[in-house]
Motif scaffolding. Structure first.
Motif, short mmCIF file in Angstrom:
data_model
loop_
_atom_site.label_atom_id
_atom_site.label_comp_id
_atom_site.label_asym_id
_atom_site.label_seq_id
_atom_site.Cartn_x
_atom_site.Cartn_y
_atom_site.Cartn_z
N ILE A 141 0.84 -1.21 0.00
CA ILE A 141 0.00 0.00 0.00
C ILE A 141 0.88 1.26 0.00
O ILE A 141 0.56 2.24 -0.67
N GLU A 142 1.99 1.22 0.72
CA GLU A 142 2.92 2.36 0.71
C GLU A 142 3.52 2.56 -0.69
O GLU A 142 3.58 3.68 -1.19
N THR A 143 3.97 1.48 -1.30
CA THR A 143 4.59 1.57 -2.62
C THR A 143 3.59 2.09 -3.65
O THR A 143 3.97 2.81 -4.58
N SER A 144 2.32 1.79 -3.47
CA SER A 144 1.30 2.20 -4.45
C SER A 144 1.14 3.71 -4.57
O SER A 144 0.61 4.19 -5.57
N VAL A 145 1.59 4.48 -3.59
CA VAL A 145 1.44 5.94 -3.68
C VAL A 145 2.62 6.61 -4.37
O VAL A 145 2.59 7.81 -4.63
N ARG A 146 3.64 5.87 -4.69
CA ARG A 146 4.77 6.44 -5.43
C ARG A 146 4.30 6.82 -6.83
O ARG A 146 3.57 6.07 -7.47
N PRO A 147 4.73 7.96 -7.34
CA PRO A 147 4.25 8.42 -8.66
C PRO A 147 4.57 7.45 -9.80
O PRO A 147 3.82 7.36 -10.76
N GLU A 148 5.64 6.69 -9.68
CA GLU A 148 6.05 5.77 -10.75
C GLU A 148 5.27 4.47 -10.73
O GLU A 148 5.34 3.69 -11.68
N VAL A 149 4.56 4.20 -9.66
CA VAL A 149 3.89 2.92 -9.48
C VAL A 149 2.42 3.06 -9.86
O VAL A 149 1.71 3.92 -9.34
N ILE A 150 1.98 2.20 -10.76
CA ILE A 150 0.58 2.21 -11.19
C ILE A 150 -0.28 1.46 -10.19
O ILE A 150 -1.34 1.93 -9.78
N ALA A 151 0.17 0.28 -9.81
CA ALA A 151 -0.58 -0.54 -8.85
C ALA A 151 0.35 -1.58 -8.25
O ALA A 151 1.37 -1.94 -8.84
N THR A 152 -0.01 -2.03 -7.06
CA THR A 152 0.65 -3.18 -6.45
C THR A 152 -0.43 -4.21 -6.18
O THR A 152 -1.58 -3.86 -5.88
N ILE A 153 -0.06 -5.47 -6.31
CA ILE A 153 -1.02 -6.56 -6.14
C ILE A 153 -0.36 -7.60 -5.24
O ILE A 153 0.80 -7.94 -5.43
N THR A 154 -1.11 -8.08 -4.25
CA THR A 154 -0.56 -9.07 -3.33
C THR A 154 -1.45 -10.30 -3.23
O THR A 154 -2.67 -10.22 -3.40
N LEU A 155 -0.82 -11.41 -2.93
CA LEU A 155 -1.50 -12.65 -2.55
C LEU A 155 -0.97 -12.99 -1.16
O LEU A 155 0.24 -13.17 -0.98
N SER A 156 -1.86 -13.06 -0.18
CA SER A 156 -1.47 -13.35 1.19
C SER A 156 -1.19 -14.82 1.37
O SER A 156 -2.04 -15.67 1.09
N GLU A 157 0.00 -15.14 1.87
CA GLU A 157 0.36 -16.54 2.12
C GLU A 157 -0.34 -17.09 3.36
O GLU A 157 -0.37 -18.30 3.57
N GLU A 158 -0.91 -16.23 4.18
CA GLU A 158 -1.62 -16.69 5.38
C GLU A 158 -3.07 -17.03 5.09
O GLU A 158 -3.62 -17.96 5.68
N SER A 159 -3.72 -16.28 4.19
CA SER A 159 -5.17 -16.44 4.03
C SER A 159 -5.65 -16.62 2.60
O SER A 159 -6.81 -16.93 2.39
N GLY A 160 -4.81 -16.37 1.61
CA GLY A 160 -5.24 -16.45 0.22
C GLY A 160 -5.92 -15.19 -0.28
O GLY A 160 -6.40 -15.14 -1.41
N ARG A 161 -5.95 -14.15 0.54
CA ARG A 161 -6.55 -12.87 0.16
C ARG A 161 -5.75 -12.25 -0.99
O ARG A 161 -4.53 -12.26 -0.97
N VAL A 162 -6.46 -11.68 -1.97
CA VAL A 162 -5.82 -10.97 -3.07
C VAL A 162 -6.22 -9.50 -2.97
O VAL A 162 -7.41 -9.18 -2.88
N SER A 163 -5.22 -8.62 -2.99
CA SER A 163 -5.46 -7.18 -2.84
C SER A 163 -4.78 -6.42 -3.96
O SER A 163 -3.66 -6.74 -4.35
N VAL A 164 -5.46 -5.38 -4.44
CA VAL A 164 -4.90 -4.46 -5.43
C VAL A 164 -4.86 -3.08 -4.77
O VAL A 164 -5.88 -2.60 -4.25
N PHE A 165 -3.68 -2.46 -4.79
CA PHE A 165 -3.49 -1.14 -4.19
C PHE A 165 -3.16 -0.14 -5.29
O PHE A 165 -2.28 -0.40 -6.12
N ARG A 166 -3.88 0.99 -5.29
CA ARG A 166 -3.63 2.07 -6.24
C ARG A 166 -3.65 3.38 -5.47
O ARG A 166 -4.66 3.69 -4.83
N ASP A 167 -2.57 4.11 -5.55
CA ASP A 167 -2.49 5.44 -4.92
C ASP A 167 -2.97 5.42 -3.47
O ASP A 167 -3.71 6.30 -3.03
#
Length: 185
Positions: A141-167
């Motif tokens: 989520i922190e990296t997603s606010v960098r001007p060069e970053v369009i989006a970050t996407i994660t897969l949680s190894e604990e729960s299988g949750r998939v998250s997309v972070f933008r700005d």
């Protein structure tokens, strides 16, 4: 007048983010051991960036590498899934994907957001963490606010949750919510 492309809304970049998210959702759904004690599930952190000069805010993660010989692009669907599944289970670090869909071989650790000043000299936008977030998600989520970053996407190894972070904003689905519109179970 400088040429500026709004990558966050660009059709091809939106498709890249969607391809990554759908791939991670498929990996999450295909893993059957989420409720087993002492078994770690697949997990990964992917950043789609508009700047190949990410070395200013990322450090190389040792020998962790994306298997370029297996898959160089998110557009190679089956190869991307297979390579991503391997990385999710065997590697640590962030995967970098450029806005043209090409995957960088070197996996990285993105630096703390507090190290980056904004254009006017103050700190970049603050982000809101959720109680369930671990280090991978907090970094994403922190990296997603960098001007060069369009989006970050994660897969949680604990729960299988998939998250997309933008700005600094998040769209997150628990494993039970993933693809509910087309799942048969």
């Amino acid at each position: 007048m400088a040429l500026q492309i709004s990558y966050g809304d660009h059709e091809n970049v939106v498709e890249i983010v969607d391809r990554v998210r759908y791939c991670l959702e498929s990996i999450s759904l295909s893993f059957s051991e989420w409720n087993s004690p002492r078994i770690k599930g697949p997990g990964v952190y992917i950043a789609v960036i508009a700047d190949r000069q990410y070395g200013e805010y990322a450090d190389i993660m040792g020998k962790n590498q994306w298997p370029i010989s297996q898959c160089m692009s998110v557009y190679h669907e089956d190869a991307f899934y297979d390579a991503c599944e391997t990385v999710c289970l065997e590697c640590d670090g962030g995967v970098v994907i450029a806005v043209d869909g090409q995957i960088e071989p070197t996996m990285v650790r993105f630096r703390d957001l507090g190290t980056v000043p904004s254009e006017n000299g103050s700190r970049i936008k603050t982000v809101n963490y959720k109680p369930w977030m671990g280090a991978r998600h907090m970094s994403a989520i922190e990296t997603s606010v960098r001007p060069e970053v369009i989006a970050t996407i994660t897969l949680s190894e604990e729960s299988g949750r998939v998250s997309v972070f933008r700005d600094g904003e998040m769209e997150s689905r628990s494993r039970q919510q993933i693809a509910t519109e087309w799942r048969a179970d």
